[in-house]
Design an enzyme around this catalytic site. Structure first.
Site, short mmCIF file in Angstrom:
data_model
loop_
_atom_site.label_atom_id
_atom_site.label_comp_id
_atom_site.label_asym_id
_atom_site.label_seq_id
_atom_site.Cartn_x
_atom_site.Cartn_y
_atom_site.Cartn_z
N HIS A 1 -2.58 3.52 -4.53
CA HIS A 1 -2.03 2.95 -3.30
C HIS A 1 -0.63 2.39 -3.55
O HIS A 1 -0.28 1.32 -3.04
CB HIS A 1 -2.96 1.86 -2.76
CG HIS A 1 -4.24 2.38 -2.17
ND1 HIS A 1 -4.32 2.95 -0.93
CD2 HIS A 1 -5.49 2.45 -2.70
CE1 HIS A 1 -5.57 3.33 -0.68
NE2 HIS A 1 -6.29 3.05 -1.74
N TRP B 1 -16.96 -3.14 -1.70
CA TRP B 1 -16.68 -2.55 -0.38
C TRP B 1 -17.45 -1.26 -0.14
O TRP B 1 -17.73 -0.92 1.00
CB TRP B 1 -15.18 -2.31 -0.22
CG TRP B 1 -14.62 -1.15 -0.99
CD1 TRP B 1 -14.26 -1.13 -2.30
CD2 TRP B 1 -14.33 0.16 -0.49
NE1 TRP B 1 -13.77 0.10 -2.66
CE2 TRP B 1 -13.79 0.92 -1.56
CE3 TRP B 1 -14.46 0.77 0.76
CZ2 TRP B 1 -13.39 2.24 -1.43
CZ3 TRP B 1 -14.06 2.10 0.89
CH2 TRP B 1 -13.54 2.82 -0.18
N ASP C 1 0.86 -1.19 0.00
CA ASP C 1 0.00 0.00 0.00
C ASP C 1 0.90 1.24 0.00
O ASP C 1 2.13 1.12 -0.06
CB ASP C 1 -0.95 0.01 1.20
CG ASP C 1 -2.30 0.63 0.86
OD1 ASP C 1 -2.33 1.82 0.51
OD2 ASP C 1 -3.32 -0.09 0.93
N GLU D 1 -9.71 3.58 -5.27
CA GLU D 1 -9.31 4.93 -4.85
C GLU D 1 -8.13 5.47 -5.68
O GLU D 1 -7.15 5.98 -5.15
CB GLU D 1 -8.95 4.94 -3.35
CG GLU D 1 -10.12 4.59 -2.45
CD GLU D 1 -9.78 4.68 -0.98
OE1 GLU D 1 -10.58 5.25 -0.22
OE2 GLU D 1 -8.70 4.19 -0.57
#
Length: 640
Positions: free
Chosen positions: A277, A408, A205, A342
């Site tokens: 990430h 999610w 990450d 993201e």
């Protein structure tokens, strides 16, 4: 009117309810709802028959086929570890005081994970595939008394069992805070006990790269080291804790964990995040980014970084090399998780290279570029006869046909993915993110997001009501996620994951019509001593009859509590202080008289030992007249 919580008012509470022996309530005889077969997750069918089997040091193991030796070895390992002895093997096919392992016939219809556990006074019969027999052993282990040394009686019964969902997963993020191999194995061992079959290992990450890649040594030399972590949640103003975080798994470590998980019939799925990430990877190899000459750093804040991989040929060569090594380390996993969530696309928008690439590929926008990137990554994984898993953002713009989607951001992404023909794993953050607090944040460790208590996890249904029957067939199951921004140690992981993981285990294994929260709580009480034995730092749930917070709007409120853990004492206060071992000891149901007070806050804590205490739970009792004034949710106002 609002009742002020002033010192005189608190003194009034202390005066009116100053005794540790309030008026008692006569006990009510309640029927026994749970028998002596206490297994989590709840089996499909239990038929209790007369008698008991006595397991002792003279009990023999009989293995009819080679496939049963693995499960028999696990049984002996459990007996040796917890009870100090193992069982001898016998060649006899029909002997008394024996545990027999057999594979099923086609007529048994047990499938790959189902089992039959037949317990009689003279013999135990375990029937199933290799995996099914392993699950039967774990069910049998839950029927053994904790700590016995010589002999134990097990109630006779026929237990028929098989899972509802094919994917029953738990996740652990080791990028934000590194967890050593010993704990990862302990976590996997606990998951296997409750019949999880997948462990999702979040290895990379923005805040850390935790897996050794031989071709790219700087990934761990540089990317595994974070100089500090942000304190709290806000970056403005930024405050760092000045505590370095580092650590990574060598390839030998990875093989050790994967082999251990395989012995527990758990498949390990690695996650290598891309294209977002990726700050830790960029810190190690800045040429993979779109910002020439920029000094990337392993990120110390928690929000997703704006620094992302640039879709260059060099980047895809890097991904191909990493995937090749990762696939070799996780040979049994049919999937490589690539994240895909993201993705902050500003740097692509500002890049002349990406602008030209969009034009050459006929792409209209950065989201289109992101979908193209995911498809390229999918092809690189497909080259190794594996499929990708990605978070639900990968559906936007079209994911590779064989991609599996983890939903999610609620369930909508999973519903859309199923409609498009993708397999789906439900991981909605509002039900399955175990970094969220379990109760009132005032009394809980720091966490992200709204509260998710034990009941909420247990009552989660992985098949959304709005999903058609045809689309529901694409739902493989669900997964609990342990993100570690605020979870720094193994004991922190255990506190956040257990017992919520047990609730999710039952959601994923047991038939929907077999699930009952009260029955689960009763069986959970039987399981806590085993977690104590294994030094698991679980969170003690609220006592039955209280809940984390509630309103009672009658003049006299009956307080009727039951400890969630065996031998746990309940202590309480009504004066605004937090209860401890010197507070009032709950000794049975009693009445709170609200007439002179109008409102009382009852604070409760369960203490099982000096080291095993629950958080504080608060119940607020309000008289009816005050309840109307305060407009308590769910109660309509009365007209004059």
């Amino acid at each position: 009117m609002r009742i002020p919580l002033t010192k005189p008012f608190l003194a009034l509470i202390a005066l009116v309810i100053s005794s540790c022996s309030p008026p008692a309530v006569p006990p009510v005889q309640s029927p026994d709802q749970v028998g002596d077969i206490l297994i989590i997750p709840q089996p499909v069918r239990i038929v209790r028959v007369g008698g008991e089997f006595e397991l002792n040091r003279e009990t023999k193991i009989v293995v009819n086929e080679e496939a049963g030796r693995g499960a028999a070895a696990i049984l002996n390992e459990l007996l040796t570890r917890h009870h100090g002895f193992g069982l001898a093997f016998s060649d006899g096919a029909d002997i008394q005081n024996s545990i027999t392992f057999s594979q099923p016939s086609p007529a048994d219809d047990l499938g790959d994970e189902g089992y039959f556990l037949g317990i009689r006074p003279g013999r135990i019969q375990i029937v199933g595939s290799e995996r099914g027999m392993f699950y039967a052993v774990n069910s049998l282990a839950q029927l053994l008394p904790v700590g016995f040394q010589t002999a134990a009686t097990i109630p006779a019964a026929d237990i028929f069992d098989a899972p509802r969902f094919v994917y029953r997963g738990m996740h652990m993020d080791v990028a934000r805070h590194f967890m050593k191999v010993e704990f990862v194995k302990k976590f996997i061992d606990l998951l296997s006990r409750y019949k999880f079959n997948y462990f999702h290992w979040h290895l990379t990450d923005d805040q850390g790269w935790r897996i050794e890649i031989k071709k790219y040594p700087r990934l761990t030399e540089i990317g595994s080291r974070r100089r500090e972590s942000m304190v709290g949640r806000s970056e403005r103003p930024y405050v760092g804790d000045r505590i370095p975080v580092e650590g990574y798994y060598t390839q030998e470590d990875i093989r050790e964990v994967v082999a251990f998980a395989k012995s527990r019939y758990i498949t390990v799925i690695p996650e290598i995040e891309m294209p977002g990430h990726s700050a830790a990877a960029l810190a190690a190899y800045p040429e993979l980014g779109c910002r020439a000459g920029y000094k990337y750093q392993v990120q110390t804040t928690w929000a997703a970084s704006t620094n992302i991989l640039c879709p260059t040929q060099r980047t895809f060569e890097f991904i191909a090399d990493v995937v090749a090594e990762v696939v070799g380390l996780f040979p049994d996993s049919p999937y490589i998780h690539i994240g895909g969530d993201e993705v902050k696309q500003d740097q692509w928008r500002e890049s002349g290279y990406v602008t030209a690439l969009k034009r050459s590929k006929g792409l209209n926008s950065e989201p289109d570029m992101n979908a193209w990137f995911i498809r390229q990554a999918g092809r690189l994984v497909n080259a190794h006869e594996k499929s990708i898993i990605g978070w639900d953002e990968i559906v936007e713009g079209g994911a590779p046909p064989d991609a599996v989607v983890m939903s999610w951001r609620g369930e909508e992404g999973g519903i859309a993915a199923a409609r498009a023909g993708h397999k789906v794993i439900m991981t909605p953050s509002t039900f399955t993110y175990f970094d969220h607090p379990q109760g009132d944040p005032e009394f809980e460790p720091p966490g992200l997001g709204p509260q998710i208590n034990l009941r909420k996890v247990y009552e989660y249904e992985p098949i959304p009501k709005t999903m058609s029957e045809a689309d529901a067939k694409f739902v493989m199951g669900a997964q609990g996620c342990v993100w570690t921004e605020f979870i720094k140690t193994p004991r922190d992981v255990e506190y956040m994951a257990f017992p919520r993981a047990l609730a999710l285990a039952e959601v994923l294994w047991s038939k929907k019509n077999r699930r009952n929260y009260d029955g689960f709580v009763d069986r959970l009480a039987n399981e806590f001593p085993r977690l104590d034995r294994d030094n698991v730092n679980y969170r003690i749930p609220a006592p039955a009859g209280l809940g984390d917070r509630r309103f009672s709007i009658s003049e006299k409120a009956v307080v009727d509590l039951k400890s969630a853990v065996p031998n746990g004492n309940i202590y309480y206060t009504v004066d605004g202080t937090d209860p401890d071992a010197d507070s009032c000891l709950y000794q049975g149901p009693f009445v709170l008289d609200l007439a002179p007070l109008q409102m009382v806050k009852l604070r409760v804590r369960i203490i099982a030992s000096e080291t095993r205490k629950s958080p504080v739970f608060v119940a607020q009792y309000v008289r009816d007249t005050v309840a109307r004034v305060l407009k308590i949710p769910g109660r309509p106002e009365k007209s004059n």
